[in-house]
Design a protein around this motif. Structure first.
Motif, PDB file in Angstrom:
ATOM      1  N   SER A  46     -34.586  60.241-106.859  1.00 26.82           N
ATOM      2  CA  SER A  46     -35.158  59.767-107.680  1.00 26.82           C
ATOM      3  C   SER A  46     -35.245  59.850-109.281  1.00 26.82           C
ATOM      4  CB  SER A  46     -35.962  61.260-107.482  1.00 26.82           C
ATOM      5  OG  SER A  46     -36.755  61.068-106.197  1.00 26.82           O
ATOM      6  N   GLN A  97     -43.213  59.915-109.155  1.00 28.06           N
ATOM      7  CA  GLN A  97     -42.402  59.654-108.559  1.00 28.06           C
ATOM      8  C   GLN A  97     -42.343  60.115-106.981  1.00 28.06           C
ATOM      9  OE1 GLN A  97     -40.089  57.128-109.229  1.00 28.06           O
ATOM     10  NE2 GLN A  97     -39.101  57.669-107.208  1.00 28.06           N
ATOM     11  N   LEU A  98     -41.992  59.518-105.546  1.00 33.64           N
ATOM     12  CA  LEU A  98     -41.715  60.269-104.799  1.00 33.64           C
ATOM     13  C   LEU A  98     -40.511  60.184-104.164  1.00 33.64           C
ATOM     14  CD1 LEU A  98     -45.056  58.614-102.124  1.00 33.64           C
ATOM     15  CD2 LEU A  98     -45.152  60.917-104.225  1.00 33.64           C
ATOM     16  N   PRO A  99     -39.886  61.286-103.637  1.00 33.32           N
ATOM     17  CA  PRO A  99     -40.786  62.433-102.764  1.00 33.32           C
ATOM     18  C   PRO A  99     -40.804  63.967-103.961  1.00 33.32           C
ATOM     19  CG  PRO A  99     -38.330  62.410-102.089  1.00 33.32           C
ATOM     20  CD  PRO A  99     -38.520  60.977-102.774  1.00 33.32           C
ATOM     21  N   LEU A 100     -41.623  64.392-103.445  1.00 29.89           N
ATOM     22  CA  LEU A 100     -41.880  65.367-103.866  1.00 29.89           C
ATOM     23  C   LEU A 100     -41.422  66.399-103.167  1.00 29.89           C
ATOM     24  CD1 LEU A 100     -45.787  65.017-105.064  1.00 29.89           C
ATOM     25  CD2 LEU A 100     -43.689  64.768-106.222  1.00 29.89           C
ATOM     26  N   GLN A 102     -41.478  70.205-100.883  1.00 30.58           N
ATOM     27  CA  GLN A 102     -42.168  70.693-100.153  1.00 30.58           C
ATOM     28  C   GLN A 102     -43.260  71.026-100.420  1.00 30.58           C
ATOM     29  OE1 GLN A 102     -39.676  71.690 -96.915  1.00 30.58           O
ATOM     30  NE2 GLN A 102     -38.755  69.727 -96.426  1.00 30.58           N
ATOM     31  N   ASP A 105     -48.257  68.738-102.306  1.00 31.56           N
ATOM     32  CA  ASP A 105     -49.072  67.499-101.310  1.00 31.56           C
ATOM     33  C   ASP A 105     -49.090  66.141-101.973  1.00 31.56           C
ATOM     34  OD1 ASP A 105     -50.929  66.098 -99.602  1.00 31.56           O
ATOM     35  OD2 ASP A 105     -52.120  67.440 -99.394  1.00 31.56           O
ATOM     36  N   ALA A 106     -48.207  65.392-101.833  1.00 27.87           N
ATOM     37  CA  ALA A 106     -48.229  64.225-101.913  1.00 27.87           C
ATOM     38  C   ALA A 106     -49.602  63.457-102.503  1.00 27.87           C
ATOM     39  CB  ALA A 106     -47.121  62.936-101.850  1.00 27.87           C
ATOM     40  N   LEU A 110     -51.380  62.371-105.211  1.00 32.95           N
ATOM     41  CA  LEU A 110     -51.812  60.344-105.129  1.00 32.95           C
ATOM     42  C   LEU A 110     -53.672  60.284-105.779  1.00 32.95           C
ATOM     43  CD1 LEU A 110     -49.098  59.538-103.354  1.00 32.95           C
ATOM     44  CD2 LEU A 110     -49.153  58.675-105.170  1.00 32.95           C
ATOM     45  N   ASP A 120     -48.432  52.360-108.493  1.00 30.26           N
ATOM     46  CA  ASP A 120     -47.961  52.428-107.595  1.00 30.26           C
ATOM     47  C   ASP A 120     -48.722  52.261-105.977  1.00 30.26           C
ATOM     48  OD1 ASP A 120     -45.697  52.535-107.217  1.00 30.26           O
ATOM     49  OD2 ASP A 120     -45.484  54.837-106.994  1.00 30.26           O
ATOM     50  N   LEU A 169     -45.882  53.236 -97.830  1.00 30.27           N
ATOM     51  CA  LEU A 169     -45.423  52.411 -98.787  1.00 30.27           C
ATOM     52  C   LEU A 169     -45.230  51.072 -99.350  1.00 30.27           C
ATOM     53  CD1 LEU A 169     -44.469  53.759-101.888  1.00 30.27           C
ATOM     54  CD2 LEU A 169     -42.083  54.424-100.750  1.00 30.27           C
TER      55      LEU A 169
END
Length: 290
Positions: A46, A97-100, A102, A105-106, A110, A120, A169
């Protein structure tokens, strides 16, 4: 051998055009476009992506307004940062920026990005606009693939297009963009039966599964356009050194296909170019630039 679809060269061309336009707009409107990239934690991959995006912004004249947060950052702090950026007049695009880590909660985060600043293209509003074939910000990787196909005059209308992978994605928006271009998309995934039969039926094959060199030459229709979205690090069995490979076995597929993307240098640069393009689209909408 297949013709190489050079994403790096096309991305540089797009960036050169953006640079010229941004220079003129900055004089006329008093500021450049602004992109805020938010990163949480210290994931090396990342961090490399964020550096590449910041460098690309600098090269074209977009103000990079990114922030890096510790891995233990609470959801409320990120939510407040996003809310502040939504109302920041300097910011045209926001990217989480992903991943976050754990504990975050993405999806929920978002959804808090203002749709018109969703650089994005992953907000439900923008995915809905894609579904309805309405103007809006598009998911960067599949939109970059579409640009690459268009720039190389690869016909889509009436063609069969297989998409391996069904992520929100890449896979799902990729299939919808191909459908909107009047191709006939087939979604291929881990539960699909007769995978090789499906891939061999495709005039356009897009692979985005994250499995190194999964697709071999005997799974590809002769004369097809093969787009490899994957990027995987593997160790060379002889030297032990790491190298990058895609989800497509380039060596066996390139003699079969008519067009193919390399890894690296294919889809990756186009993803970044589309991110810049999305930021500029938001900027143009704010200032009502045709």
């Amino acid at each position: 051998m297949a013709q190489i679809l050079d994403g790096k060269a096309l991305a540089l061309s797009i960036q050169a055009e953006l640079t010229t336009r941004i220079q003129a707009w900055q004089i006329e409107y008093g500021r450049p476009p602004g992109l805020a990239v938010l990163m949480v934690g210290d994931n090396p991959a990342s961090a490399a992506y964020v550096r590449n995006k910041a460098r690309a912004c600098e090269q074209v004249g977009i103000a990079a307004l990114g922030q890096i947060f510790p891995a233990e950052t609470e959801p409320a702090q990120l939510a407040q940062t996003i809310a502040d950026l939504n109302h920041d007049s300097r910011v045209d695009g926001i990217l989480l920026q992903l991943p976050l880590p754990q504990h975050l909660d993405a999806i929920a985060l978002l959804e808090q990005i203002a749709p018109d600043k969703d650089a994005d293209g992953l907000h439900p509003v923008n995915l809905g606009r894609l579904l309805r074939d309405e103007p809006g910000l598009r998911s960067c990787t599949p939109a970059g693939v579409m640009q690459l196909l268009k720039a190389n005059n690869i016909p889509l209308e009436g063609k069969t297009a297989a998409v391996l992978g069904r992520s929100v994605l890449v896979g799902k928006p990729m299939a919808m963009m191909l459908l909107n271009a009047n191709a006939t998309p087939i979604m291929v995934h881990s539960r699909s039966k007769n995978l090789s039969e499906l891939t061999r039926s495709a005039d356009i094959l897009v692979v985005a599964v994250g499995i190194p060199e999964l697709v071999k030459g005997d799974q590809v229709k002769p004369g097809a356009a093969v787009v490899d979205v994957g990027i995987n690090r593997i160790a060379d069995p002889v030297t032990g050194l790491e190298r990058l490979v895609g989800d497509v076995d380039f060596e066996s597929v390139s003699p079969v296909a008519r067009w193919i993307t390399p890894v690296p240098g294919g889809v990756g640069p186009m993803t970044v170019a589309t991110l810049l393009h999305n930021t500029v689209l938001s900027y143009r909408k704010r200032f009502k630039i045709d």
